[in-house]
Scaffold this active site. Sequence first.
Site, PDB file in Angstrom:
ATOM      1  N   GLU A 284      -9.887  -6.294   3.146  1.00  0.00           N
ATOM      2  CA  GLU A 284      -9.232  -4.829   3.260  1.00  0.00           C
ATOM      3  C   GLU A 284      -8.582  -4.624   1.941  1.00  0.00           C
ATOM      4  O   GLU A 284      -7.332  -4.105   1.946  1.00  0.00           O
ATOM      5  CB  GLU A 284      -8.516  -4.465   4.456  1.00  0.00           C
ATOM      6  CG  GLU A 284      -8.941  -5.084   5.810  1.00  0.00           C
ATOM      7  CD  GLU A 284      -7.947  -5.311   6.894  1.00  0.00           C
ATOM      8  OE1 GLU A 284      -6.620  -5.183   6.349  1.00  0.00           O
ATOM      9  OE2 GLU A 284      -8.363  -5.347   8.036  1.00  0.00           O
ATOM     10  N   PRO A 285      -9.129  -4.669   0.820  1.00  0.00           N
ATOM     11  CA  PRO A 285      -8.700  -4.262  -0.478  1.00  0.00           C
ATOM     12  C   PRO A 285      -8.194  -2.713  -0.531  1.00  0.00           C
ATOM     13  O   PRO A 285      -9.288  -1.989  -0.292  1.00  0.00           O
ATOM     14  CB  PRO A 285      -9.453  -4.874  -1.480  1.00  0.00           C
ATOM     15  CG  PRO A 285     -10.782  -4.933  -0.906  1.00  0.00           C
ATOM     16  CD  PRO A 285     -10.744  -4.943   0.591  1.00  0.00           C
ATOM     17  N   TYR A 327      10.030   2.620  -4.971  1.00  0.00           N
ATOM     18  CA  TYR A 327      10.085   1.033  -5.249  1.00  0.00           C
ATOM     19  C   TYR A 327      10.622   0.574  -6.435  1.00  0.00           C
ATOM     20  O   TYR A 327      10.338  -0.621  -6.705  1.00  0.00           O
ATOM     21  CB  TYR A 327       8.806   0.212  -4.906  1.00  0.00           C
ATOM     22  CG  TYR A 327       7.847   0.940  -3.859  1.00  0.00           C
ATOM     23  CD1 TYR A 327       7.797   0.525  -2.497  1.00  0.00           C
ATOM     24  CD2 TYR A 327       6.474   1.584  -4.255  1.00  0.00           C
ATOM     25  CE1 TYR A 327       7.039   1.344  -1.362  1.00  0.00           C
ATOM     26  CE2 TYR A 327       5.533   1.855  -3.436  1.00  0.00           C
ATOM     27  CZ  TYR A 327       5.849   1.863  -1.945  1.00  0.00           C
ATOM     28  OH  TYR A 327       5.054   2.112  -1.143  1.00  0.00           O
ATOM     29  N   CYS A 353      14.577  18.288  -8.337  1.00  0.00           N
ATOM     30  CA  CYS A 353      16.103  18.236  -8.147  1.00  0.00           C
ATOM     31  C   CYS A 353      16.596  17.023  -7.423  1.00  0.00           C
ATOM     32  O   CYS A 353      17.254  17.043  -6.335  1.00  0.00           O
ATOM     33  CB  CYS A 353      16.626  19.386  -7.804  1.00  0.00           C
ATOM     34  SG  CYS A 353      16.126  20.879  -8.464  1.00  0.00           S
TER      35      CYS A 353
HETATM   36  C1  LIG Z   1      -2.357  -1.116   3.090  1.00  0.00           C
HETATM   37  C2  LIG Z   1      -3.192  -2.049   3.859  1.00  0.00           C
HETATM   38  C3  LIG Z   1      -4.178  -2.766   3.284  1.00  0.00           C
HETATM   39  C4  LIG Z   1      -4.533  -2.521   1.747  1.00  0.00           C
HETATM   40  O1  LIG Z   1      -3.471  -3.080   0.777  1.00  0.00           O
HETATM   41  P1  LIG Z   1      -3.600  -3.144  -0.705  1.00  0.00           P
HETATM   42  O2  LIG Z   1      -2.465  -3.792  -1.119  1.00  0.00           O
HETATM   43  O3  LIG Z   1      -3.792  -1.857  -0.970  1.00  0.00           O
HETATM   44  O4  LIG Z   1      -4.984  -4.026  -0.917  1.00  0.00           O
HETATM   45  C5  LIG Z   1      -5.012  -3.459   3.864  1.00  0.00           C
HETATM   46  N1  LIG Z   1      -4.899  -3.711   5.125  1.00  0.00           N
HETATM   47  C6  LIG Z   1      -3.934  -3.035   6.039  1.00  0.00           C
HETATM   48  C7  LIG Z   1      -3.797  -3.491   7.298  1.00  0.00           C
HETATM   49  C8  LIG Z   1      -2.986  -2.413   5.220  1.00  0.00           C
HETATM   50  O5  LIG Z   1      -2.037  -1.626   6.031  1.00  0.00           O
END
Ligand SMILES: *Cc1c(COP(=O)(O)O)cnc(C)c1O
Length: 425
Positions: A284-285, A327, A353
């Site tokens: 899940e990138p 951050y 502001c």
């Molecule tokens: C945000 C998120 C990602 C992606 O993270 P990146 O740091 O943008 O790659 C993948 N899986 C889940 C469950 C997330 O919440």
Amino acid sequence: MTTSTLPGHPHFSYRGDALFAEDVAVSRLAAEFGTPLFVYSKASMLDALAAYQRGFEGRAAKICYAMKANSSLAILQVFARAGCGFDIVSGGELERVLAVGGAPSDIIFSGVGKTRAEMQRALALGIGCFNVESEPELDVLNAVAVAAGKVAPVSIRVNPDVDPKTHPYISTGLKGNKFGVAHDRTLAAYRHAAALPGLKVVGIDCHIGSQITTEAPYLDTMDRMLDLVQAIESAGIALKHIDFGGGLGISYNGDQPPQADALWHKLLAKVDARGFGDRQLMIEPGRSLVGNAGLCLTEVLYLKPGESKNFCIVDAAMNDLPRPAMYQAFHAIVPAQRSTGTPHTYDVVGPVCESGDWIGRDRELAVEPGSHLAVLSAGAYCMSMASNYNTRGRAAEVLVDGTSATLIRERETPADQMRSERLVS
Ligand SMILES: *Cc1c(COP(=O)(O)O)cnc(C)c1O
């Protein structure tokens, strides 16, 4: 004329003194579409994706773009056409995937706080998998599925208790985080899930954090995940897929995160060594696919000398680029047109502001009012986090592909912002 590519941003370069996105001068885009303006390089996105695709060559693997990084429709289209599925975290994101013709079966639904209504909609559409984040969520999803006469495909998100060594707000796989089921509760949670009539266990998942720039946390996580896969399957519960989450970092300031293909070469060696090479792999990138594919163009409004600081006041602000305020994040800032003027040290700040409204501190810049600056690494977690604070319209967005530049989001107007509001009588 000499061309020099920006390090870490292969499709952004100076040709002579002019900054280009692929084959388009960004100054031209500022003139045509105004500022602040997000500019994305399609080739950069596809290159970043190709590194993962190379890593998984010859494997049953699915890359699900974590769309919260940048959920603009045209960005989703690029990834959908390149064969990606999607990792979503809300019902709103689900509707965005449908709007670009994405297949529900290619969607996985993450997030600690899914509502019943979101579950119902996702079930009715037939999404690929619910990544369940707690034991109570298993029971709610089961009840929703039974009431709808359906069976929900589930994976349980495990909290592997590994320190990703990143900013505390974007670290998600430690014991104290709100995400996932604790490592030592995992087997019990799987047994519970397998016994519920409205659920079908299909996989296991994790996601340990974001902007991870070393490989050790990934290697440790893989070992811990594979131990769990073994334990769960020994309990008679088959897992069709292993989802390893996202989180790979990008270079903001000379960081050298692992390359996706090299990292996966090592991770897959572990999967094979443990005999799980036949499982479907999912990832899940988010950031690593879009972060360095985008920049934000902004115009210098005023130079304001001060006693201890010089300020460079620009027309982009924390509502467009929230990461520094949220951050203390670093974004490189470079000129759209390099000049021979004398550089001075500035804090680059927006018009909002709040003293938290800064974009970069102590930057050496040779600029004057009317100059354009490019805030780099702005493809991920910028537009998708943008707000209307100070009733500022959200920026426009342009997608560059070779010599062509397409407006993919119009600049938001005050009327757009007020549309859903009502006066009292
Ligand atoms: C945000 C998120 C990602 C992606 O993270 P990146 O740091 O943008 O790659 C993948 N899986 C889940 C469950 C997330 O919440």
